[in-house]
Every structure is written in C-alpha cells, then in structure tokens.
Motif scaffolding. Structure first.
Motif, PDB file in Angstrom:
ATOM      1  N   VAL A   1       0.839  -1.153  -0.111  1.00  0.00           N
ATOM      2  CA  VAL A   1       0.020  -0.034  -0.043  1.00  0.00           C
ATOM      3  C   VAL A   1       0.797   1.260  -0.031  1.00  0.00           C
ATOM      4  CG1 VAL A   1      -1.805   1.386   1.572  1.00  0.00           C
ATOM      5  CG2 VAL A   1      -2.082  -1.306   0.953  1.00  0.00           C
ATOM      6  N   ARG A   2       1.543   1.297   0.970  1.00  0.00           N
ATOM      7  CA  ARG A   2       2.613   2.679   1.120  1.00  0.00           C
ATOM      8  C   ARG A   2       4.054   1.940   1.613  1.00  0.00           C
ATOM      9  NH1 ARG A   2       4.609   6.476   0.251  1.00  0.00           N
ATOM     10  NH2 ARG A   2       4.500   8.757   1.107  1.00  0.00           N
ATOM     11  N   THR A   3       4.744   2.093   0.721  1.00  0.00           N
ATOM     12  CA  THR A   3       6.149   1.441   1.023  1.00  0.00           C
ATOM     13  C   THR A   3       6.990   2.404   1.571  1.00  0.00           C
ATOM     14  OG1 THR A   3       6.866   1.832  -1.503  1.00  0.00           O
ATOM     15  CG2 THR A   3       6.031  -0.264  -1.019  1.00  0.00           C
ATOM     16  N   SER A   4       8.156   1.813   2.172  1.00  0.00           N
ATOM     17  CA  SER A   4       9.006   2.636   2.888  1.00  0.00           C
ATOM     18  C   SER A   4      10.000   3.663   2.171  1.00  0.00           C
ATOM     19  CB  SER A   4       9.780   1.499   4.009  1.00  0.00           C
ATOM     20  OG  SER A   4      10.558   0.713   3.448  1.00  0.00           O
ATOM     21  N   ASN A   5      10.245   3.215   0.963  1.00  0.00           N
ATOM     22  CA  ASN A   5      11.431   3.868   0.349  1.00  0.00           C
ATOM     23  C   ASN A   5      11.217   5.013  -0.148  1.00  0.00           C
ATOM     24  OD1 ASN A   5       9.357   2.738  -1.319  1.00  0.00           O
ATOM     25  ND2 ASN A   5      10.678   3.177  -3.160  1.00  0.00           N
ATOM     26  N   PRO A   6      12.069   6.223  -0.328  1.00  0.00           N
ATOM     27  CA  PRO A   6      11.932   7.401  -0.484  1.00  0.00           C
ATOM     28  C   PRO A   6      11.031   7.412  -1.926  1.00  0.00           C
ATOM     29  CG  PRO A   6      14.250   7.243  -0.107  1.00  0.00           C
ATOM     30  CD  PRO A   6      13.662   5.720   0.134  1.00  0.00           C
ATOM     31  N   SER A   7      11.316   6.997  -3.065  1.00  0.00           N
ATOM     32  CA  SER A   7      10.603   7.132  -4.210  1.00  0.00           C
ATOM     33  C   SER A   7       9.094   6.646  -4.202  1.00  0.00           C
ATOM     34  CB  SER A   7      11.272   6.546  -5.395  1.00  0.00           C
ATOM     35  OG  SER A   7      12.510   6.776  -5.385  1.00  0.00           O
TER      36      SER A   7
ATOM     37  N   GLY B   1       4.776   1.369   5.151  1.00  0.00           N
ATOM     38  CA  GLY B   1       6.306   1.507   5.866  1.00  0.00           C
ATOM     39  C   GLY B   1       6.337   2.370   7.072  1.00  0.00           C
ATOM     40  N   ALA B   2       7.242   1.937   7.810  1.00  0.00           N
ATOM     41  CA  ALA B   2       7.418   2.636   9.281  1.00  0.00           C
ATOM     42  C   ALA B   2       7.998   4.067   9.056  1.00  0.00           C
ATOM     43  CB  ALA B   2       8.665   1.874  10.288  1.00  0.00           C
ATOM     44  N   THR B   3       8.407   4.362   7.761  1.00  0.00           N
ATOM     45  CA  THR B   3       8.927   5.652   7.508  1.00  0.00           C
ATOM     46  C   THR B   3       7.629   6.637   7.242  1.00  0.00           C
ATOM     47  OG1 THR B   3       9.100   4.976   5.198  1.00  0.00           O
ATOM     48  CG2 THR B   3      11.164   5.011   6.679  1.00  0.00           C
ATOM     49  N   HIS B   4       6.472   6.148   7.228  1.00  0.00           N
ATOM     50  CA  HIS B   4       5.343   7.344   7.306  1.00  0.00           C
ATOM     51  C   HIS B   4       4.306   7.149   8.493  1.00  0.00           C
ATOM     52  CE1 HIS B   4       6.858   7.089   2.981  1.00  0.00           C
ATOM     53  NE2 HIS B   4       6.480   5.776   2.886  1.00  0.00           N
ATOM     54  N   PRO B   5       4.747   7.622   9.567  1.00  0.00           N
ATOM     55  CA  PRO B   5       4.056   7.378  11.037  1.00  0.00           C
ATOM     56  C   PRO B   5       2.831   7.949  10.702  1.00  0.00           C
ATOM     57  CG  PRO B   5       6.049   8.483  11.166  1.00  0.00           C
ATOM     58  CD  PRO B   5       6.154   8.032   9.872  1.00  0.00           C
TER      59      PRO B   5
ATOM     60  N   ALA C   1      17.481   0.543  10.377  1.00  0.00           N
ATOM     61  CA  ALA C   1      18.205   1.027   9.314  1.00  0.00           C
ATOM     62  C   ALA C   1      17.448   1.965   8.497  1.00  0.00           C
ATOM     63  CB  ALA C   1      18.750  -0.566   8.548  1.00  0.00           C
ATOM     64  N   GLN C   2      16.357   1.629   8.070  1.00  0.00           N
ATOM     65  CA  GLN C   2      15.479   2.647   7.177  1.00  0.00           C
ATOM     66  C   GLN C   2      15.110   3.868   7.891  1.00  0.00           C
ATOM     67  OE1 GLN C   2      13.092   1.133   3.856  1.00  0.00           O
ATOM     68  NE2 GLN C   2      13.657  -0.966   4.360  1.00  0.00           N
ATOM     69  N   GLY C   3      15.202   3.836   9.187  1.00  0.00           N
ATOM     70  CA  GLY C   3      14.718   5.188   9.783  1.00  0.00           C
ATOM     71  C   GLY C   3      13.750   5.153  10.844  1.00  0.00           C
ATOM     72  N   GLY C   4      12.628   4.094  10.624  1.00  0.00           N
ATOM     73  CA  GLY C   4      11.500   4.019  11.340  1.00  0.00           C
ATOM     74  C   GLY C   4      11.763   3.749  12.881  1.00  0.00           C
ATOM     75  N   THR C   5      11.008   4.253  13.703  1.00  0.00           N
ATOM     76  CA  THR C   5      11.390   4.111  15.350  1.00  0.00           C
ATOM     77  C   THR C   5      10.006   3.479  15.653  1.00  0.00           C
ATOM     78  OG1 THR C   5      10.080   6.215  15.646  1.00  0.00           O
ATOM     79  CG2 THR C   5      12.450   6.328  15.147  1.00  0.00           C
ATOM     80  N   ALA C   6      10.158   3.025  17.109  1.00  0.00           N
ATOM     81  CA  ALA C   6       8.983   2.337  18.012  1.00  0.00           C
ATOM     82  C   ALA C   6       7.923   3.438  18.079  1.00  0.00           C
ATOM     83  CB  ALA C   6       9.559   2.034  19.331  1.00  0.00           C
ATOM     84  N   GLN C   7       8.388   4.518  18.333  1.00  0.00           N
ATOM     85  CA  GLN C   7       7.414   5.972  18.570  1.00  0.00           C
ATOM     86  C   GLN C   7       6.488   5.913  17.108  1.00  0.00           C
ATOM     87  OE1 GLN C   7       8.053   6.716  21.856  1.00  0.00           O
ATOM     88  NE2 GLN C   7       5.985   7.263  21.791  1.00  0.00           N
ATOM     89  N   GLY C   8       7.295   5.941  16.076  1.00  0.00           N
ATOM     90  CA  GLY C   8       6.676   6.280  14.848  1.00  0.00           C
ATOM     91  C   GLY C   8       5.765   5.109  14.317  1.00  0.00           C
ATOM     92  N   VAL C   9       5.955   3.806  14.738  1.00  0.00           N
ATOM     93  CA  VAL C   9       5.050   2.923  14.337  1.00  0.00           C
ATOM     94  C   VAL C   9       3.961   2.697  15.361  1.00  0.00           C
ATOM     95  CG1 VAL C   9       6.743   1.560  12.968  1.00  0.00           C
ATOM     96  CG2 VAL C   9       6.284   0.939  15.208  1.00  0.00           C
TER      97      VAL C   9
END
Lengths: 320, 320
Positions: A174-180, A224-228, A250-258
C-alpha cells in the motif's frame, strides 16, 4: 491472519526478523568454510561463488533462526537476496523457509509478486503448493507472501483463494517505506484521495470475505515505518487489515513512529527489522577476521538475539 | 534495445513467443515419459510430480524453441509458471532461458519484479549476473526483464544500471492487458492525467540517458494489446520507449488493434502471444492420446511453428 496473531500473542512480540542476507552481512570465514565442499560439487567452476554463497546464506539464517525462535513470532526472508544468486540461491530460500517453519515460526515470504489473473494463479502456488490430497507438496514453505497491487483485483483474487484454502495470508503493498514511493503512491486523484488511499480501500475490500476470529482478514497491507502519520490514518481507514511494517531501524522507522499503526489493543501490526538484527554482529565490537567460522556464527546468533530482544522491548514500551 | 531491434529486423517479425507452460498445455504422454527417470532421482516421493512436470516443461519449451528459432526474434518465458512448481521449476526456467539464448533468441524474462532500492539492486542481478570479470556467472540467461513501477524511481534505477552495464533492457508495466488493470492504472489524477499516463512519463524519463542507435532507450513499457486506443496515444507520448505488447490472441488483442503501437517505420513494439502459439497443437485436430511422447512433441512443435508464422504474417500485413 489468526495464526500470526496467536504467534504474536504467544511471544508477546509484534516483530519479525527480515532474513535478507547479502555477501557483506555474512562473515567471510563462514562463506570460506564451504569452499572445498562446493568446489567438489559444481561442474562449472564459474558457478562456485554463487553456490558457495547460497549455502553460506542458509547456514547464516539457520544460526539466526535458532537464536531468535523463542523470542519472535515470525521471519521474513526477502527472496530477492537469494534470487540474486540464481537457482542455487532459490534453493537456499526454500530451505530457509522450511527450516524456519520447522522451528515453529510463521514464515512471511517477501516476494512482491503480481501479474494478470491466470499468471497470478500460478504465483499463488507459493501458498497452495503443487498438489492437493495424498500427493500434496509445498515447495515454498511460506505462511504468507507479499503481493503488488498494480494489476488490480484479478491479480489478487487467486492469492486470496489460495490463502483461504491453505489457512495462509497475503500482504499487499500500500505505502512502501522507500523515498521514491511518493512518486506513484502519493499522487493526488481527482477524487481528492491519494493513490495509496485508494489502494488501501481496495485492500480492505479484497479481504472482506476472510475476516477471522481476531477481526483481521487474510489480506494484510504493507505500510512503511517511515510514514508514521499516514500509517496512523491508514490504521483507522482499514479496521480489518493487518499491517506489515517494514523500514524500522536501518531505514529510519522508530518504535514511537510505528505505535500509531497498532490498534487499541496493541495488535494489528507486525514490524520488520532486517539489517538491524541480522547485521547486529557488525556493530558488536567483538568480531575479528581471525575467528573461526563457528565462532563467527555464534557471534552472529548472539548479536541477533540481543538486537531482537531490544526491538521487542522497544515495541512493548510504546504499546498498551 | 538495439539488440532486440536488430533481431526483429533480421527476422522481419515483431513478435515474441510466450513460453508459459501449464500442466494442461503439455501433452500428457510427454509428462508421463519422465516418470521413471524422476522416480529414481527424488528422495521424497511427494516431490516427484513437480520435478516431473518441470522436466516436461523444459522439453516442451525446447521443442517449441527449435521450431520457431528461425522465425521469431525473441521468447518470453513467464517465470510464474515455473515458480508454481517450486525450486525444480525455477531450474527449468533457467534452463529454458539458457537454451533459447544458445539458439540465438533474445530472452525476455517476464518476472515483474519490483522492490525498494536495496532490494531492487538484488533483483537486478537477473541482468548483471553474480560476479564480474574472470568469475562472471549469469545464472538467469535473460536479455531483459519486466519490472513493476509501484515503488517508484529508486526501485527502477538499479535495473537501469544493470541493463546498461550488461547491454540489456527492462520493460516497465504501464498499462497491463487484464480487465482489472483499470482499477489503478486508469484512475484520474488531480492533474487530469490517468495514473498510467503518469507512469508512462516516468518510464520515458527513466530511459532518457540510455537511448541507443535506433532511437529507443533501454527502458521499455508493457502496454496491453487489449487497449488499442490507449496504446496508440502512448506511442505518441513515449517516443523513445519500446513497447512489449501482451494480450494478443487468447486475451483478445488483434493485429489491427496493435498496429497503432508501432512507429511510422513499423518498429517500436514487440507483440507477445503465449497460449495461441504454445497451445496451437490442441486446436490442430491431429492430437491423439495414443501418440508417442516424441510424436506429441513433434505436433507441438509443428503447430507452434505454423501459429508463429501466421502471427508474423498477420502483423506484417498491418505494418508499413
């Protein structure tokens, strides 16, 4: 999704270890330890490096699986890492899935397949195996696979049917973790929605007939964890959809964010970390090139176990 | 794309044979003929049916490749059909690609892979092989692969780099041939464009640095034969993008319908037919269950050759 949910409850840990080995993540002495055995087996010497690395990937995974099997509910081998080595790598992938399953883990095959209906039906054998009944044969040993939504419903239905028949699951991107990922997934539609929101609604619909005892369907979503913030909104939008959340660590996602991607009971999401766990040995400060292969594998295992525990504890700390 | 274009010019035939075997498409006596050999090889009898069918797929493909190699420029094995059989099927896929390449055909691996950057880099080994230099090993034997765009640029760049390094190509899904493709690909954006048009512009951009002697880049597009009007508009919109056109024949696409997807010189597109060619033996009226396996394979080959010639002639008739 009930089997996964029970495994998460059993371990009190909504995390999954990504088994994504690369040459850089496997200690050199482990790879080297298979040189002689492989040299005797292969007919064409140019095949040797790929065959050797494939065997090393399996042994590396086995050490990690043994070290985390009592802590985590699931593993997620990324088939691309194995496919990079050709058919020998594919063997290592299948062996990894089989071994993880034997250790009682839920095996999520990160294959991101997707095609038109008749072809999707072929890919769906990842879940249904080759034959039914007496001659049943499950070559892939996966409990779930990831699927790409770009082809629409007829590319998804065969997977849903296979999952239902085999008591397994799928997770749709649905919403992947990568920049692009924003280039397509965030496009604004004429309706005012974003593309990924429209896909989210499709996913919720694809699962509607398969809702289990815990309120979640067999059709999960990759968020993706990168989109909290978006993940939190999707949690509300997709009440019956379990989330697979890559991009932690490694990709930047945090426990708080998820944290917002879980439901009010602290269920509804499975957070993946790959490099942060399987590569933890590199940051341990204990590695030396002069170690034996066995000692290096022990370090890999011990470091992965510590990292998996840390991740579990970090997630527990932000959940109800 | 120059190697493909030269092969098309050489054969005066812009068509590709889809090697998508299924159990129903391979004569039963061909599959049966490997029973004894396989029974001796496998340790676990439940593995036998998949192993037997895998070997049969390869022999079936070999008969077809031999029959069409002087007529068509390319073959397109669909990896899903092989993956359905597990690792044994993957071996048959790789062997099929290798054999087709040895017969001078351009091998388009229909794998529809796609993932985030670091993972896409692993998949890109489909094109770059395992090692460079003296130890170079190409386990997949593909000249091009199909790729899914849902992840955006960072999922595509590794494939473009690998293609450039190895003088190979990729084809990115833009407008697929299946009925449900409209659900995502036809969505109207706030900009007034459709999603697939936006993807088309991305694809044209992804190829911009790789335009070859014939004016086409290494980044092609998959545009279904079932969308003739849209295909014609995309031809104008994507002047440097070569098209792979699936959906001809069994899925409903016609020579008239795909004519608009070619450029003014009758170049710029490669039209695929799978079942219409590899399953032509079933419509020949000459098959009988009492035939020997060799005779059945001869019929498969002869029928495929006739169907491939018909398709070539039908396409030639609508092109300048």
């Amino acid at each position: 999704m009930d089997r996964l949910i029970e495994a998460i409850e059993d371990k009190q840990n909504p995390s999954v270890v990504g088994l994504d080995p690369t040459e850089a993540l496997v200690p050199k002495q482990v790879v080297a330890s298979f040189a002689e055995e492989i040299a005797e087996q292969v007919e064409d010497p140019t095949e040797a490096p790929a065959a050797q690395l494939s065997v090393a990937f399996f042994e590396f995974n086995r050490a990690i699986i043994d070290a985390v099997a009592d802590i985590v509910p699931a593993v997620k081998p990324q088939i691309a890492m194995y496919e990079a080595l050709g058919p020998a790598g594919i063997d290592a992938y299948s062996m990894t899935c089989e071994y993880a399953k034997q250790q009682g883990l839920y095996v999520l095959g990160d294959v991101k397949r997707g095609d038109i209906g008749s072809t999707a039906a072929a890919y769906a054998h990842h879940l249904s195996g080759v034959n039914a009944g007496e001659h049943a044969f499950d070559p892939w040993h996966e409990d779930a696979v990831t699927v790409n939504p770009y082809l629409g419903t007829d590319g998804i239905t065969p997977f849903v049917e296979a999952a239902t028949g085999a008591d397994k699951d799928i997770f749709v991107l649905v919403r992947t973790s990568n920049p692009s990922s924003s280039e397509l997934q965030e496009l604004e539609l004429a309706s005012g929605e974003r593309v990924y929101e429209h896909v989210a609604d499709l996913v919720e619909g694809w699962g509607a007939e398969t809702i289990g005892a815990n309120g979640y369907s067999r059709v999960g979503a990759v968020v993706g964890a990168t989109h909290p913030e978006e993940g939190k909104a999707l949690r509300a939008r997709m009440p019956h959809t379990f989330f697979l959340v890559p991009g932690y660590g490694a990709q930047g996602g945090t426990a708080q964010g998820v944290a917002g991607m879980f439901d009010k009971d602290g269920m509804g999401a499975l957070v993946n970390s790959s490099r942060g766990i399987i590569g933890a040995w590199k940051k341990s400060g204990k590695y030396s090139e002069s170690m034996s292969a066995d000692d290096a594998l022990d370090l890999v295992a011990e470091s992965a176990r510590e990292a998996a525990k840390d991740m579990r504890d970090n997630l527990r700390a932000v959940l109800p």
